[in-house]
Scaffold this active site. Structure first.
Site, PDB file in Angstrom:
ATOM      1  N   ASP A 345       0.857  -1.179   0.045  1.00  0.00           N
ATOM      2  CA  ASP A 345       0.070   0.084  -0.230  1.00  0.00           C
ATOM      3  C   ASP A 345       0.820   1.278   0.010  1.00  0.00           C
ATOM      4  OD1 ASP A 345      -2.380   1.156  -0.111  1.00  0.00           O
ATOM      5  OD2 ASP A 345      -2.999   1.060   1.901  1.00  0.00           O
ATOM      6  N   ASP A 352      -6.576   0.748  -4.796  1.00  0.00           N
ATOM      7  CA  ASP A 352      -7.422   0.306  -3.825  1.00  0.00           C
ATOM      8  C   ASP A 352      -8.733  -0.212  -4.689  1.00  0.00           C
ATOM      9  OD1 ASP A 352      -6.281   1.176  -1.390  1.00  0.00           O
ATOM     10  OD2 ASP A 352      -7.060   3.204  -1.853  1.00  0.00           O
ATOM     11  N   HIS A 402     -22.182   4.765  -9.304  1.00  0.00           N
ATOM     12  CA  HIS A 402     -23.264   3.772  -8.895  1.00  0.00           C
ATOM     13  C   HIS A 402     -22.488   2.613  -8.621  1.00  0.00           C
ATOM     14  CE1 HIS A 402     -27.034   1.979  -8.801  1.00  0.00           C
ATOM     15  NE2 HIS A 402     -26.324   0.740  -9.281  1.00  0.00           N
ATOM     16  N   GLU A 403     -21.640   2.185  -9.427  1.00  0.00           N
ATOM     17  CA  GLU A 403     -20.931   0.964  -9.303  1.00  0.00           C
ATOM     18  C   GLU A 403     -19.940   1.062  -8.127  1.00  0.00           C
ATOM     19  OE1 GLU A 403     -22.162  -1.908 -10.530  1.00  0.00           O
ATOM     20  OE2 GLU A 403     -23.398  -0.931 -12.124  1.00  0.00           O
ATOM     21  N   HIS A 406     -21.623   0.163  -5.105  1.00  0.00           N
ATOM     22  CA  HIS A 406     -21.853  -0.967  -4.530  1.00  0.00           C
ATOM     23  C   HIS A 406     -20.630  -1.670  -3.994  1.00  0.00           C
ATOM     24  CE1 HIS A 406     -25.856  -1.859  -6.235  1.00  0.00           C
ATOM     25  NE2 HIS A 406     -25.148  -1.671  -7.424  1.00  0.00           N
ATOM     26  N   HIS A 412     -29.089  -1.223  -3.773  1.00  0.00           N
ATOM     27  CA  HIS A 412     -29.983  -0.355  -4.513  1.00  0.00           C
ATOM     28  C   HIS A 412     -31.028   0.330  -3.605  1.00  0.00           C
ATOM     29  CE1 HIS A 412     -29.083  -2.675  -8.458  1.00  0.00           C
ATOM     30  NE2 HIS A 412     -28.399  -1.585  -8.430  1.00  0.00           N
ATOM     31  N   CYS A 463      -7.953   0.014   4.181  1.00  0.00           N
ATOM     32  CA  CYS A 463      -7.041   0.103   3.076  1.00  0.00           C
ATOM     33  C   CYS A 463      -7.066   1.958   2.612  1.00  0.00           C
ATOM     34  CB  CYS A 463      -7.376  -0.855   2.061  1.00  0.00           C
ATOM     35  SG  CYS A 463      -8.768  -0.435   0.927  1.00  0.00           S
ATOM     36  N   ASP A 466      -4.812   5.812   4.043  1.00  0.00           N
ATOM     37  CA  ASP A 466      -3.654   6.217   3.581  1.00  0.00           C
ATOM     38  C   ASP A 466      -3.634   7.268   2.531  1.00  0.00           C
ATOM     39  OD1 ASP A 466      -4.114   4.084   1.950  1.00  0.00           O
ATOM     40  OD2 ASP A 466      -2.275   4.600   0.926  1.00  0.00           O
TER      41      ASP A 466
END
EC number: 3.4.24.-
Length: 968
Positions: A345, A352, A402-403, A406, A412, A463, A466
């Site tokens: 990282d 990410d 939108h994705e 998720h 939704h 994650c 940072d």
């Protein structure tokens, strides 16, 4: 091809497919292509803030000649762009804005490309100077994200209309002299296509399904049908801001911390062919739009989207396999992208999450209405933090936001789990499965904000803590200033499409020309015009509205958020026995706006409440009551049992799962997690005073107050000094077969411990402990039936922990005063060796008649630490100190009653390597080779991954030479 509709009507299509866009293959310089990719990413953020993921729109377009000039004097960083289109003047006031680009971001290509294999671009030169953002016609509700390199590209939003601008292609382009100093530009002006788009109703589909519940974040769904599972309990409004579901334990909970989503943007060959030299700029424009959306305060978190790497695939065989199967394409891309990510990282190019943009028409399991797909809640999973976006124009910005939602664990908005939070406005936010119109004042729904907050509070976003070292600066120009309405139509419906003017849908819906049956028709996908699209003289579209450019100052200056006052304390989670109540504060003093920072720090506080004892409930613990509440709902039969009676399970439950409601089917042995969280205030375990708060175990004292240091003494007195009881102990041996009494422990006894050590090197010697109740019934190892594994025995409100008959040290312990007397027995079978059984417990002293006040000292113990091993034979340690009545160190404590400071743990055998039989020799004569299988197996024979076994003990010889006979 997408069917067309007659002029004046509106084409609506589900959110996952924006229609078949004509694939125009163009070959241009790679650097320009990459700039378009960056611009697309920038526009994604802007449009996500204004619209939804893949909504049909209505558009019109016009050929314009932009006028660009620098502001003189102290305001020299300001650039003004004027566009005369659609019967109005659009004035864009722009400021340099490349904040979405990492300073040292890397652009890479895969396969054939005109340039070098990788370019490291200096953010202070090369691309960074291209990108601008600002306002249109001074309207505070407008927004613009543009690139001014190689023409004007991008989008802007004004009064409900989106505008997209880009250089006009081919013969439509005529170069004239620009209104900029010669030293700043040697190019001549160029005609541009300006598209204007309004949003309508309807929308396209996302590939994530809502028909099932979401698994915990560490589950790994393999198909689309299991991708959107959810916890058992629905979120409720009073839970807003609190974490839910299982997860790793965080030291800081209910804290708003800045998160940085380092992102790799990937464009496949279809994108490179279609967008040519403008690809990189196009992508960054999209992403800058998405980034602005994640800065909106309605998400209730500080989330910054940054680009650290862009990768363009020029030869499709060298990239992931992209097909019309959206789920398969996602799986392929997730697997492929991992090879390009640094595992550290700390590496500036580590990302990410990864996003693939493609022109391939994506299809779901039943229809080709899919615009994007992503796994749910995978942002910190290197193998699954990825998404696939179908590029159907600048509205792909909505799909991107939108994705990514998720990936941040958002369902939704019309999922049943969001109904209690969203109410009737479930279709007006970004996570709507079918977005009809966006609520610009609150683009994220309450459910989305709740779910991402819960997700982060439960430790699933570590994650993202940072800060990126070298993020790529995103363009600040509004997309509508980069891509006009005509160009926006071309992105969506093909190169022949133009904008259909429609005054009634200015800024709200983009209509575009097309043909159907030889007739010219207008069609839309119901997306708004891009922010920055001109909507009149001195006006442009911002958030679906046509606003004056002169109002730019009202929304161009970032306003950082600040915490408001703490609210009133909420209801207590329990009416007695120690519950938890909350108070919250909002980031509303002021609310951040215009990309300002969201508040950082603790958003929720909690405290203990109703700590008085509960009335006796037949001696049942609070966790017992929660398990038994599921009896009436559990009609499924197990074996010959007619119904299921649930009891708490403690033994064998991982420490991180102590606050799940894990219950065991009484008399059967099956156990299940019946609720992802126990009720707040439930004790974490019988041997601890810590309590559960929103699914996590927090320290509390024996007085049931969170953060209290009070402990039970050996007498079972909270905060006592051990002076009110006396120790009772004994050692018993027996040689006769059958059941024999060892000791009857009276009611009120505390800190019971019975030990039976088997002979060294033996798991049992033919003798076993048993427990008989006062009524003669057995609660442990009765009727010559043994319990071999560790378990907890709940009897009349008292929990006894039994090690299991197969343990090297067979042991029974208690953690609270005994409610009824119990008899400890030993069962002798066969030719048993003489057992040696030791017992200790403490009983309350009789009241003395004299008034002397003695000086007391007692052993003070802390909680057990972590086990030194997860399997095999480990040890736990705790601090044991002698202290006087005032808590000072002392030396008068009786050594014979000193509590143990160590104890064994992790009795289960470790996974081990298992080799199979040798295969036949590869040759019938002469020197050949043979091999055998090697696998890692658990103590019960189950096959595990090789990482579960000790690599130092891995057999080396699972392939060897062999000679059956010498060849003649």
């Amino acid at each position: 091809m997408q069917p067309k509709v007659p002029l004046g009507s509106r084409k609506q299509k589900p959110c996952s497919d924006m229609g078949d866009v004509q694939r125009a293959a163009r070959s241009r310089g790679s650097l320009s292509a990459h700039m378009l990719l960056l611009l697309l990413a920038s526009i994604t953020m802007l449009l996500c803030a204004r619209g939804a993921h893949g909504r049909p729109t209505e558009e019109d377009e016009e050929l314009v000649l932009p006028s660009l000039e620098r502001a003189p004097g102290h305001d020299s960083t300001t650039t003004r762009l004027r566009l005369d289109a659609f019967g109005q003047q659009l004035h864009l006031k722009l400021q340099p804005d490349s904040g979405f680009l990492a300073p040292g971001f890397t652009l890479q290509t895969v396969g054939r490309s005109p340039g070098s294999e990788a370019q490291h671009l200096d953010p202070t030169g090369d691309l960074a100077h291209c990108f601008y953002s600002g306002t249109v016609n001074g309207d505070p509700g407008s927004a613009a994200a543009l690139s001014l390199c190689e023409g004007v590209r991008g989008a802007f939003y004004l009064q409900g209309e989106e505008f997209f601008i880009q250089p006009a292609p081919g013969v439509a382009t005529e170069r004239l002299a620009p209104a900029v100093p010669e030293e700043e530009s040697s190019a001549r002006p160029q005609f541009h296509i300006l598209r204007r788009r309004r949003r309508g109703s309807g929308g396209a589909k996302c590939g994530v399904m809502d028909d099932e519940t979401l698994p915990t974040s560490d589950s790994r769904p393999e198909s689309q049908n299991t991708r959107n599972q959810w916890p058992v309990r629905d979120p409720t409004p009073q839970d807003a801001g609190k974490p839910s579901g299982p997860g790793s334990i965080r030291k800081k909970r209910f804290v708003s911390s800045p998160r940085y989503v380092e992102t790799m943007l990937v464009a496949d060959q279809s994108m490179a062919d279609f967008h040519g030299s403008g690809l990189k700029h196009y992508l960054l424009t999209l992403f800058s739009v998405a980034a602005r959306f994640y800065k909106h305060p309605s998400i209730r978190n500080s989330i910054s989207l940054v680009v650290v790497k862009i990768l363009v695939i020029y030869e499709e065989q060298k990239g992931p396999e992209v097909t019309s199967n959206a789920a398969l394409t996602l799986r392929n891309f997730c697997s492929w992208q991992k090879q390009h990510n640094s595992p550290s990282d700390r590496d500036p190019e580590h990302y990410d999450t990864a996003i693939l943009f493609t022109r391939q028409d994506l299809c779901g399991s039943h229809t080709c209405d899919t615009l994007g797909m992503a796994d749910v809640g995978t942002v910190c999973d290197p193998s699954r933090s990825c998404s696939v976006i179908e590029d159907d124009g600048l509205q792909a910005a909505f799909t991107t936001a939108h994705e990514l939602g998720h990936v941040f664990n958002m369902p939704h908005d019309d999922a049943k789990h969001c109904a209690s939070l969203n109410g009737v406005s479930g279709d007006s936010h970004l996570m709507a499965s079918m977005l009809s119109s966006l609520d610009h004042s609150q683009p994220w729904s309450p459910c989305s904000a709740y779910m991402v907050t819960s997700f982060l509070d439960n430790g699933h976003g570590e994650c993202l803590m940072d800060k990126p070292q070298n993020p790529i600066k995103l363009p600040s120009d509004l997309p509508g200033t980069l891509y006009d309405a005509n160009r926006q139509c071309q992105f969506t419906f093909g190169e022949e499409s133009k904008h259909c003017p429609d005054a009634a849908s200015t800024c709200t819906t983009l209509w575009c020309t097309g043909t159907s049956g030889g007739l010219l028709v207008c069609q839309t996908k119901h997306f708004p015009w891009a922010d920055g699209t001109s909507c009149g003289e001195g006006k442009w579209c911002v958030s679906g509205k046509c606003v004056n450019k002169t109002d730019m100052k009202h929304f161009a200056t970032p306003v950082h958020g600040s915490w408001g006052p703490w609210g009133p304390w909420g209801d207590c989670s329990r009416t007695c026995g120690g519950g938890v109540q909350y108070t919250m504060r909002e980031c509303d003093n002021p609310v951040p706006k215009n990309g300002g920072k969201y508040c950082e720090g603790k958003r929720v506080r909690y405290r203990s409440c109703n700590i008085e004892d509960c009335p006796d409930n037949n001696g049942k613990t609070f966790r017992e009551e929660q398990c038994e509440a599921h009896n009436e709902f559990s009609k499924a039969s197990f074996g010959n049992e007619p119904t299921v009676e649930w009891t708490p399970k403690y033994a064998g439950v991982s420490p991180k799962d102590r606050c799940k409601l894990t219950c065991e089917a009484k008399g059967i042995g099956y156990f299940f997690v019946l609720q992802p969280k126990v009720v707040d205030g439930t004790p974490c375990s019988p041997d601890s005073t810590s309590v559960c708060v929103q699914g996590q175990c927090v320290k509390a004292g024996c007085d049931r107050i969170i953060d209290s240091k009070k402990k039970f003494d050996k007498c079972g007195v909270c905060g006592g000094n051990g002076s009110t009881c006396k120790k009772m102990s004994g050692i018993v041996t027996s040689t006769r077969p059958g059941y024999h009494d060892i000791v009857t422990i009276p009611a009120g006894a505390t800190n019971i411990e019975v030990k039976h050590r088997n002979q060294r090197g033996s798991r049992n010697n033919g003798s076993f402990l048993a427990i008989r109740a006062a009524d003669g019934t057995y609660i442990l190892n009765g009727n010559f039936t043994l319990s071999t594994l560790e378990q907890d025995l709940t009897y009349k409100g008292t929990v006894l922990r039994y090690s299991g008959s197969s343990a090297a040290l067979e042991r029974i312990r208690s953690f609270s005063p005994l409610k009824e007397p119990l008899t400890i027995q030993v069962l002798m079978v066969g030719h048993a060796l003489r057992p040696k059984i030791k017992f200790t417990y403490f009983m309350k002293k009789k009241t003395e008649s004299f008034n002397a006040i003695p000086t007391f000292s007692e052993w003070v113990i802390e909680e057990w630490g972590e086990c030194s091993k997860t399997c095999g034979s480990g040890w736990q340690r705790r601090v044991v100190q002698c202290r006087d009545i005032n808590g000072h160190p002392a030396s008068e404590c009786a050594k014979e009653v000193k509590p143990a400071s160590t104890r064994p743990c992790a009795d289960l055998p470790c996974p081990h390597w298992q080799v199979g039989d040798w295969s036949p020799c590869s040759k019938t004569c002469g020197k050949g080779y043979k091999k055998r299988t090697l696998k890692c197996v658990s103590h019960d024979g189950g096959v595990l991954s090789n990482e579960s076994c000790d690599p130092l003990k891995k057999p080396k010889h699972y392939i060897d030479f062999c000679t059956l006979t010498q060849c003649s």
